[in-house]
Design an enzyme around this catalytic site. Structure first.
Site, PDB file in Angstrom:
ATOM      1  N   ASP A  10       0.875  -1.178   0.000  1.00 13.27           N
ATOM      2  CA  ASP A  10       0.000   0.000   0.000  1.00 13.27           C
ATOM      3  C   ASP A  10       0.909   1.225   0.000  1.00 13.27           C
ATOM      4  O   ASP A  10       2.128   1.112   0.153  1.00 13.27           O
ATOM      5  CB  ASP A  10      -0.898   0.002   1.252  1.00 13.27           C
ATOM      6  CG  ASP A  10      -1.808   1.226   1.303  1.00 13.27           C
ATOM      7  OD1 ASP A  10      -2.402   1.574   0.258  1.00 13.27           O
ATOM      8  OD2 ASP A  10      -1.932   1.854   2.374  1.00 13.27           O
ATOM      9  N   SER A  11       0.287   2.402  -0.133  1.00 15.47           N
ATOM     10  CA  SER A  11       1.067   3.637  -0.097  1.00 15.47           C
ATOM     11  C   SER A  11       1.662   3.882   1.290  1.00 15.47           C
ATOM     12  O   SER A  11       2.626   4.624   1.417  1.00 15.47           O
ATOM     13  CB  SER A  11       0.171   4.817  -0.458  1.00 15.47           C
ATOM     14  OG  SER A  11      -0.876   4.910   0.489  1.00 15.47           O
ATOM     15  N   GLY A  43      -3.370   8.812  -3.589  1.00 11.80           N
ATOM     16  CA  GLY A  43      -4.694   9.207  -4.098  1.00 11.80           C
ATOM     17  C   GLY A  43      -4.778  10.575  -4.734  1.00 11.80           C
ATOM     18  O   GLY A  43      -5.721  10.863  -5.466  1.00 11.80           O
ATOM     19  N   CYS A  73      -4.652  -1.542  -1.689  1.00 14.71           N
ATOM     20  CA  CYS A  73      -4.738  -0.099  -1.912  1.00 14.71           C
ATOM     21  C   CYS A  73      -5.855   0.148  -2.917  1.00 14.71           C
ATOM     22  O   CYS A  73      -5.786  -0.321  -4.063  1.00 14.71           O
ATOM     23  CB  CYS A  73      -3.395   0.387  -2.454  1.00 14.71           C
ATOM     24  SG  CYS A  73      -3.419   2.113  -2.930  1.00 14.71           S
ATOM     25  N   THR A  75      -6.580   2.852  -4.385  1.00 19.57           N
ATOM     26  CA  THR A  75      -6.127   3.725  -5.463  1.00 19.57           C
ATOM     27  C   THR A  75      -5.415   2.917  -6.554  1.00 19.57           C
ATOM     28  O   THR A  75      -5.730   3.044  -7.743  1.00 19.57           O
ATOM     29  CB  THR A  75      -5.184   4.807  -4.886  1.00 19.57           C
ATOM     30  OG1 THR A  75      -5.858   5.455  -3.802  1.00 19.57           O
ATOM     31  CG2 THR A  75      -4.777   5.806  -5.927  1.00 19.57           C
ATOM     32  N   GLU A 151      -2.912   8.744   8.631  1.00 20.18           N
ATOM     33  CA  GLU A 151      -1.441   8.646   8.665  1.00 20.18           C
ATOM     34  C   GLU A 151      -0.869   9.383   9.883  1.00 20.18           C
ATOM     35  O   GLU A 151       0.234   9.115  10.315  1.00 20.18           O
ATOM     36  CB  GLU A 151      -0.815   9.200   7.376  1.00 20.18           C
ATOM     37  CG  GLU A 151      -0.990   8.300   6.160  1.00 20.18           C
ATOM     38  CD  GLU A 151      -0.073   7.054   6.156  1.00 20.18           C
ATOM     39  OE1 GLU A 151       1.054   7.117   6.652  1.00 20.18           O
ATOM     40  OE2 GLU A 151      -0.536   6.007   5.640  1.00 20.18           O
ATOM     41  N   CYS A 185     -11.051   2.896   0.459  1.00 22.02           N
ATOM     42  CA  CYS A 185      -9.616   3.137   0.653  1.00 22.02           C
ATOM     43  C   CYS A 185      -9.246   2.343   1.896  1.00 22.02           C
ATOM     44  O   CYS A 185      -9.965   2.399   2.901  1.00 22.02           O
ATOM     45  CB  CYS A 185      -9.363   4.626   0.878  1.00 22.02           C
ATOM     46  SG  CYS A 185      -7.709   5.010   1.501  1.00 22.02           S
ATOM     47  N   THR A 186      -8.140   1.633   1.844  1.00 21.88           N
ATOM     48  CA  THR A 186      -7.796   0.749   2.964  1.00 21.88           C
ATOM     49  C   THR A 186      -7.398   1.516   4.228  1.00 21.88           C
ATOM     50  O   THR A 186      -7.285   0.923   5.295  1.00 21.88           O
ATOM     51  CB  THR A 186      -6.668  -0.226   2.562  1.00 21.88           C
ATOM     52  OG1 THR A 186      -5.602   0.526   1.970  1.00 21.88           O
ATOM     53  CG2 THR A 186      -7.182  -1.261   1.579  1.00 21.88           C
ATOM     54  N   HIS A 187      -7.195   2.825   4.114  1.00 22.99           N
ATOM     55  CA  HIS A 187      -6.956   3.619   5.319  1.00 22.99           C
ATOM     56  C   HIS A 187      -8.260   3.828   6.111  1.00 22.99           C
ATOM     57  O   HIS A 187      -8.228   4.047   7.318  1.00 22.99           O
ATOM     58  CB  HIS A 187      -6.420   5.014   4.963  1.00 22.99           C
ATOM     59  CG  HIS A 187      -4.952   5.070   4.663  1.00 22.99           C
ATOM     60  ND1 HIS A 187      -4.403   4.532   3.524  1.00 22.99           N
ATOM     61  CD2 HIS A 187      -3.926   5.624   5.355  1.00 22.99           C
ATOM     62  CE1 HIS A 187      -3.095   4.767   3.530  1.00 22.99           C
ATOM     63  NE2 HIS A 187      -2.786   5.423   4.635  1.00 22.99           N
TER      64      HIS A 187
HETATM   65  N1  DGL Z   1      -4.708   3.181   1.179  1.00 20.03           N
HETATM   66  C1  DGL Z   1      -4.768   3.647  -0.154  1.00 20.03           C
HETATM   67  C2  DGL Z   1      -6.079   3.387  -0.808  1.00 20.03           C
HETATM   68  O1  DGL Z   1      -6.668   2.373  -0.457  1.00 20.03           O
HETATM   69  C3  DGL Z   1      -4.073   4.904  -0.539  1.00 20.03           C
HETATM   70  C4  DGL Z   1      -4.359   6.159   0.157  1.00 20.03           C
HETATM   71  C5  DGL Z   1      -3.450   7.239  -0.416  1.00 20.03           C
HETATM   72  O2  DGL Z   1      -2.244   7.003  -0.431  1.00 20.03           O
HETATM   73  O3  DGL Z   1      -3.949   8.278  -0.879  1.00 20.03           O
HETATM   74  O4  DGL Z   1      -6.540   4.088  -1.679  1.00 20.03           O
END
Ligand code: DGL
Length: 270
Positions: A10-11, A43, A73, A75, A151, A185-187
């Site tokens: 992931d990012s 993103g 991720c 994105t 984050e 988004c996984t965040h």
């Molecule tokens: N966790 C990521 C996602 O699922 C990326 C979030 C990001 O880096 O903008 O989209």
């Protein structure tokens, strides 16, 4: 092949929501995780940049000798192509398994999707859902700011700033009478408590990290690639920025600190 690890990237920290679930449902599997903390967020980047990052991340994991790669991720899964042929390895993103679960969960056919700016601009979730169920209505909202909050460890549902942000972004979705909301988004599962409180109990939240972990298990089972061991799996983490920052917040995602190794790598070499 079975003995090899599952590669997840992931990012940044978000993909750990998938790792958390993998550790839960496949406790005997080893994991190699790459978090591109030096280049987060993805993103708000261009399609070209996201494509390049996705390939570098996947190539790094392949070099580490994994048996499957999970783009945890939203994105990357929305913007970059399926890399399985290019890599010669089983590969999955998060969009398909998450849509499948949302389609099964909705009762009124009105589904909300929240994701990063790039994910929402691609309409990836909406396209997938309406391909399968053209009669469903899908309402999209980009919540790029959520990534920065997560984050920075700002996820407490009692925090006024978190509440204010969530209220502001959820308002248009509330007006559309959705009964299911994809955390695309996984965040975002880290903000699930705050989002659930704002949306109310009548809305089912679909966690893209969790759904992807369940799908990963299905692929490994189908391909006979699950480890035959009673031993607990090990996890190895790699990041492209300082390991200290990653360790500080990773506990939020994994409910404890990743005591296994965290190492820095130069992702531009891959
Ligand atoms: N966790 C990521 C996602 O699922 C990326 C979030 C990001 O880096 O903008 O989209």
């Amino acid at each position: 092949m079975k003995e090899k690890a599952i590669g997840v990237f992931d990012s940044g920290l978000g993909g750990l929501t998938a790792v958390r679930e993998i550790l839960e449902i496949m406790p005997h599997e080893d994991i190699v995780y790459f978090g591109d903390t030096g280049r987060v967020p993805y993103g708000s980047k261009s399609r070209d940049a996201i494509n390049r990052y996705a390939r570098q991340d996947a190539r790094f994991l392949k070099k580490m000798g994994v048996k499957m790669i999970v783009a945890a991720c939203g994105t990357v899964s929305s913007v970059a192509p399926d890399l399985s042929e290019e890599l010669g390895l089983p590969y999955t993103g998060v969009v398909n398994p998450t849509c499948f679960s949302a389609i099964n969960a909705t009762r009124n056919g009105r589904i909300g999707v929240i994701g990063t700016a790039a994910t929402i601009a691609s309409h990836s979730y909406k396209k997938r859902i309406t391909e399968k169920r053209p009669e469903f209505e899908v309402f999209e909202e980009h919540c790029q700011l959520f990534v920065s909050f997560v984050e920075n460890g700002l996820v407490d549902p009692d925090d006024e700033l978190v509440q204010l942000m969530v209220r502001r972004y959820m308002a248009p979705l509330k007006e559309n009478d959705i009964d299911t909301l994809i955390l695309g988004c996984t965040h975002f599962p880290l903000l699930a408590d705050a989002i659930q409180r704002e949306m109310g109990d009548g809305v089912t939240l679909i966690d893209s990290g969790k759904e992807t972990a369940i799908y990963t298990k299905k692929i490994l089972e189908e391909q006979g690639l699950l480890r035959d061991t009673e031993e607990r799996g090990k996890a190895q983490y790699y990041v492209s920025d300082t390991p200290a920052d990653f360790e500080k917040f990773a506990g939020l995602f994994l409910k404890n600190k990743p005591h296994d190794n965290i190492e820095h790598i130069n992702i531009e070499e891959y």
